[in-house]
Design an enzyme around this catalytic site. Structure first.
Site, mmCIF file in Angstrom:
data_model
loop_
_atom_site.group_PDB
_atom_site.id
_atom_site.type_symbol
_atom_site.label_atom_id
_atom_site.label_comp_id
_atom_site.label_asym_id
_atom_site.label_seq_id
_atom_site.Cartn_x
_atom_site.Cartn_y
_atom_site.Cartn_z
ATOM 1 N N ASP A 125 10.802 12.044 0.495
ATOM 2 C CA ASP A 125 11.948 12.485 1.306
ATOM 3 C C ASP A 125 12.515 13.829 0.849
ATOM 4 O O ASP A 125 13.223 14.491 1.611
ATOM 5 C CB ASP A 125 13.075 11.445 1.264
ATOM 6 C CG ASP A 125 12.691 10.150 1.958
ATOM 7 O OD1 ASP A 125 11.540 10.049 2.416
ATOM 8 O OD2 ASP A 125 13.539 9.241 2.040
ATOM 9 N N GLY A 170 9.411 3.632 -2.553
ATOM 10 C CA GLY A 170 8.301 3.980 -1.659
ATOM 11 C C GLY A 170 7.234 4.808 -2.361
ATOM 12 O O GLY A 170 7.535 5.582 -3.268
ATOM 13 N N ASP A 219 18.043 6.062 -6.038
ATOM 14 C CA ASP A 219 18.548 4.743 -6.440
ATOM 15 C C ASP A 219 17.886 4.285 -7.746
ATOM 16 O O ASP A 219 18.553 3.740 -8.634
ATOM 17 C CB ASP A 219 18.282 3.708 -5.342
ATOM 18 C CG ASP A 219 19.217 3.906 -4.139
ATOM 19 O OD1 ASP A 219 20.351 4.371 -4.346
ATOM 20 O OD2 ASP A 219 18.801 3.608 -3.005
ATOM 21 N N TYR A 274 3.952 6.346 6.829
ATOM 22 C CA TYR A 274 3.014 5.723 5.894
ATOM 23 C C TYR A 274 1.704 6.521 5.798
ATOM 24 O O TYR A 274 1.017 6.453 4.784
ATOM 25 C CB TYR A 274 2.765 4.264 6.301
ATOM 26 C CG TYR A 274 4.066 3.475 6.320
ATOM 27 C CD1 TYR A 274 4.653 3.048 5.133
ATOM 28 C CD2 TYR A 274 4.753 3.239 7.509
ATOM 29 C CE1 TYR A 274 5.872 2.394 5.132
ATOM 30 C CE2 TYR A 274 5.971 2.583 7.524
ATOM 31 C CZ TYR A 274 6.531 2.161 6.331
ATOM 32 O OH TYR A 274 7.746 1.527 6.318
ATOM 33 N N GLU A 275 1.408 7.311 6.849
ATOM 34 C CA GLU A 275 0.160 8.105 6.850
ATOM 35 C C GLU A 275 0.127 9.119 5.714
ATOM 36 O O GLU A 275 -0.942 9.561 5.304
ATOM 37 C CB GLU A 275 0.030 8.889 8.168
ATOM 38 C CG GLU A 275 -0.168 8.087 9.419
ATOM 39 C CD GLU A 275 1.109 7.470 9.980
ATOM 40 O OE1 GLU A 275 2.158 7.499 9.309
ATOM 41 O OE2 GLU A 275 1.043 6.944 11.094
ATOM 42 N N ARG A 309 14.511 8.900 4.891
ATOM 43 C CA ARG A 309 15.506 7.880 5.210
ATOM 44 C C ARG A 309 16.866 8.479 5.530
ATOM 45 O O ARG A 309 17.559 7.995 6.406
ATOM 46 C CB ARG A 309 15.597 6.914 4.036
ATOM 47 C CG ARG A 309 16.160 5.577 4.381
ATOM 48 C CD ARG A 309 16.098 4.653 3.211
ATOM 49 N NE ARG A 309 16.720 5.250 2.051
ATOM 50 C CZ ARG A 309 16.443 4.915 0.793
ATOM 51 N NH1 ARG A 309 15.538 4.014 0.551
ATOM 52 N NH2 ARG A 309 17.064 5.474 -0.202
ATOM 53 N N ARG A 329 11.069 -2.567 -4.714
ATOM 54 C CA ARG A 329 12.414 -2.022 -4.505
ATOM 55 C C ARG A 329 13.516 -2.881 -5.135
ATOM 56 O O ARG A 329 14.683 -2.742 -4.790
ATOM 57 C CB ARG A 329 12.684 -1.871 -3.003
ATOM 58 C CG ARG A 329 11.898 -0.759 -2.328
ATOM 59 C CD ARG A 329 12.484 -0.409 -0.986
ATOM 60 N NE ARG A 329 11.700 0.576 -0.284
ATOM 61 C CZ ARG A 329 11.798 1.895 -0.471
ATOM 62 N NH1 ARG A 329 12.651 2.370 -1.344
ATOM 63 N NH2 ARG A 329 11.046 2.727 0.212
ATOM 64 N N LYS A 338 10.814 11.139 -8.004
ATOM 65 C CA LYS A 338 9.807 10.824 -6.988
ATOM 66 C C LYS A 338 10.485 10.594 -5.652
ATOM 67 O O LYS A 338 11.538 9.962 -5.621
ATOM 68 C CB LYS A 338 9.074 9.538 -7.413
ATOM 69 C CG LYS A 338 8.192 8.939 -6.367
ATOM 70 C CD LYS A 338 8.513 7.474 -6.036
ATOM 71 C CE LYS A 338 9.777 7.307 -5.246
ATOM 72 N NZ LYS A 338 9.961 5.972 -4.658
ATOM 73 N N THR A 339 9.992 11.061 -4.593
ATOM 74 C CA THR A 339 10.247 10.627 -3.223
ATOM 75 C C THR A 339 9.715 11.677 -2.256
ATOM 76 O O THR A 339 9.994 12.877 -2.423
ATOM 77 C CB THR A 339 11.722 10.314 -2.888
ATOM 78 O OG1 THR A 339 11.788 9.980 -1.488
ATOM 79 C CG2 THR A 339 12.707 11.444 -3.155
HETATM 80 P P1 FBP Z 1 11.844 6.274 -1.559
HETATM 81 O O1 FBP Z 1 13.203 6.839 -1.332
HETATM 82 O O2 FBP Z 1 11.834 5.031 -2.336
HETATM 83 O O3 FBP Z 1 10.912 7.304 -2.126
HETATM 84 O O4 FBP Z 1 11.210 5.875 -0.152
HETATM 85 C C1 FBP Z 1 11.315 6.734 0.923
HETATM 86 C C2 FBP Z 1 10.652 6.205 2.153
HETATM 87 O O5 FBP Z 1 9.317 6.631 2.230
HETATM 88 C C3 FBP Z 1 11.471 6.635 3.369
HETATM 89 O O6 FBP Z 1 11.024 7.852 3.865
HETATM 90 C C4 FBP Z 1 11.308 5.455 4.302
HETATM 91 O O7 FBP Z 1 12.434 5.292 5.108
HETATM 92 C C5 FBP Z 1 11.206 4.289 3.378
HETATM 93 O O8 FBP Z 1 10.641 4.778 2.202
HETATM 94 C C6 FBP Z 1 10.360 3.171 3.928
HETATM 95 O O9 FBP Z 1 10.421 2.103 3.052
HETATM 96 P P2 FBP Z 1 9.368 0.919 2.985
HETATM 97 O O10 FBP Z 1 8.189 1.430 2.230
HETATM 98 O O11 FBP Z 1 10.091 -0.110 2.204
HETATM 99 O O12 FBP Z 1 9.016 0.538 4.375
#
Ligand code: FBP
Length: 551
Positions: free
Chosen positions: A205, A81, A176, A425-426, A252, A145, A202-203
């Site tokens: 989360d 993400g 991951d 996403y915002e 997530r 991904r 990176k994340t």
């Molecule tokens: P990463 O763990 O790859 O950084 O992604 C986190 C995230 O933003 C979560 O918060 C969310 O559940 C998920 O990606 C959404 O995934 P996608 O972009 O595939 O809809």
């Protein structure tokens, strides 16, 4: 893309570097510590990582003598993400690589890990990178991904790295993707492939962290963006006094985002998934937590409020966790028959017929929309795509039903009107805050220096980041240190352990000490938009999570 005025001005922002790496790049040295161990399952991991287990932690320090800086080719992948600051990791990497030797080349693999497997490499030039500095998004090369998983994938990755004569590969990703980086580093060593592999945390989360990785990048900007929006909604709620806003926030698994936003904005209720699991709360218990606040506020004439819900909640409610585990197995084993079903109704009844009685009861107690969302495709790592499950709507429905019942017995006399929001996403591609701009640039710069020091199987680490950048330290942590073995797709696999919210940690304790009063009173706080220009006390502050954890 159109270049806004802010974007044009942000191109010229010069990110700060930790002092030890800000000087002449060819004189920087590494200082190595002693051997390290993984967080658990040491014996099993020693076997899997026979060539890379137990490497020392390293710190980058100013040196006195000049090192050789050969011409290098380095590849970079953005994985998973989006998170604000990804472009600055690439900018830091580019600047360090060119500062060491201007004849070196940086390649970006387009579309994430599949770009490596399919050799979709493009050169990152000075002209290109200058139009992405300090901007949000991953669009310079895109992300994906795809998991590098099978023996063929590893062999193919090695083939591409050999063909391109890559000296190094930088994997910018979450838990991951960094697990993948560790496995690639091990495979390359065992096969004699010269390419060194370095990860970057990176994340948004915030769950890829430990004592040495103090934060994953993007968490700062994303939580500040969501907090701005929640703060605005709080002001609206207190002005209109007629809505209960249920706001689901990305993350997530871990609830770090929801917790940070709660500390910033003081909602009436913030559910923390890790607490739900620790206290074995049922879905009904969660609903009651919210109803308590609605009732108490209604008694004071306040039929409005804010509830924050972490997107991973559903997987932390023990009864639903069991259900999801069983659904994962069922969908994996009966994939063909399930794939042939056309309607949501058919899919739900197919699954219901195959669940045990108790799980069937849990499944059928859920609203129809949630039942079918739980059957949606898993991501390539086998995770339920929680961003597609509308938990906030489910909770509104359930709270409403409970309050209706209460009204019937005269217990509740207030009004309740719920509005659902989902913020994810915002925030993922916002202009990086000064913190993320500096942090990411430093991570990219550090990643190059680790490669140039002949290290592989490491993740870049910048420490002391709750302090001003002038006190930051740069180095690397062996990826095997972050790993344990977990059950994935029916077998034990090495994976980086996710860092969940610790209930005895300072951020949660701070929240717990305030929440009883937030539950009843209107204490909303509105932090406002991220500031890029102005005094450091509004422009350069890290998250409250980081401040509380490191204070
Ligand atoms: P990463 O763990 O790859 O950084 O992604 C986190 C995230 O933003 C979560 O918060 C969310 O559940 C998920 O990606 C959404 O995934 P996608 O972009 O595939 O809809």
């Amino acid at each position: 893309m159109h270049v806004s005025d802010l974007q044009r001005i942000r191109y010229t922002y010069s990110p700060k570097l930790p002092p030890a790496i800000a000087g002449k790049i060819t004189t920087i040295d590494v200082q190595k510590g002693g051997p390290t161990e993984s967080v658990a399952d040491q014996d099993a991991l020693k076997e899997v990582f026979a060539h890379s287990y137990g490497q020392p932690i390293v710190e980058l320090i100013e040196g006195a003598t000049e090192h050789e800086a050969p011409k290098r080719v380095i590849g970079a992948i953005l994985s998973g993400g989006q998170a604000p600051g990804g472009h600055n990791v690439i900018a830091g990497l580019f600047d360090a690589l060119k500062a060491a030797n201007p004849a070196s080349t940086l390649l970006g693999f387009r579309g994430g890990p599949s770009g490596l497997l399919e050799n979709r490499a493009m050169e990152i030039t000075s002209k290109l990178i200058d139009t992405y500095r300090n901007t949000g998004g991953f669009d310079i090369i895109g992300s994906g991904r795809t998991k590098i998983e099978s023996a063929e994938d590893f062999a193919q990755a090695a083939k591409v790295c050999r063909e391109l004569q890559l000296d190094g590969l930088i994997v910018i990703g979450g838990d991951d993707s960094n697990t993948n980086a560790a496995l690639l580093a091990e495979y390359f060593r065992s096969e004699g492939v010269a390419t060194k592999v370095i990860g970057v945390p990176k994340t948004i989360d915030g769950d890829l962290r430990n004592e040495y990785i103090e934060a994953s990048f993007g968490f700062d900007t994303a939580t500040k963006t969501y907090s701005e929006l929640i703060g605005n909604i709080g002001r609206d709620a207190a002005s209109a006094r007629k809505y209960w806003h249920f706001i689901r926030l990305m993350g997530r698994s871990a609830s770090h985002i929801a917790l940070e936003c709660a500390l910033q904005t003081h909602p009436n209720v913030c559910i923390v998934s890790e607490e739900v699991e620790a206290k074995s709360w049922t879905l009904h218990d969660v609903v009651e937590q919210i109803c308590d606040s609605v009732r108490a506020r209604a008694a004071k004439g306040m039929n409005f409020g804010i509830v924050l819900v972490p997107e991973g909640l559903i997987e932390f409610i023990p009864e639903i966790k069991k259900l999801i585990t069983s659904l994962n197995d069922l969908l994996a084993h009966e994939a063909d028959a399930f794939g042939r079903l056309e309607s949501d109704g058919d899919r739900v009844s197919f699954v219901s017929q195959r669940l045990s009685d108790d799980l069937k009861a849990t499944f059928s107690s859920l609203p129809a929309g949630i039942q079918s969302q739980l059957l949606d495709d898993r991501d390539p790592h086998g995770n339920v795509q929680v961003s597609r499950i509308e938990t906030e709507k489910m909770l509104i429905e359930m709270v409403e039903a409970q309050l209706k019942q209460d009204a019937g017995t005269g217990v509740y006399k207030g009004k309740f009107s719920g509005l659902a929001h989902f913020f994810g996403y915002e925030g993922r591609c916002a202009f990086p805050s000064n913190f993320d701009a500096d942090y990411c640039y430093s991570l990219g710069y550090t990643a190059f220096l680790l490669l140039a020091s002949d290290l592989t199987g490491y993740i870049a680490s910048i420490r002391n980041i709750s302090r001003p950048a002038g006190e930051w330290k740069a180095g690397g942590i062996p990826l095997t240190m972050l790993m344990n073995m977990e059950q994935r797709h029916g077998s034990r696999k090495p994976v980086i352990r996710k860092a969940l919210v610790e209930l005895d940690g300072a951020p949660f304790r701070e929240f717990a000490s305030k929440r009883d009063s937030w539950k009843v009173e209107t204490s909303f706080s509105s932090p406002g938009a991220i500031q890029y220009f102005g005094p450091p006390e509004v422009c350069d502050q890290p998250t409250l999570t980081l401040k509380l954890e490191r204070s």
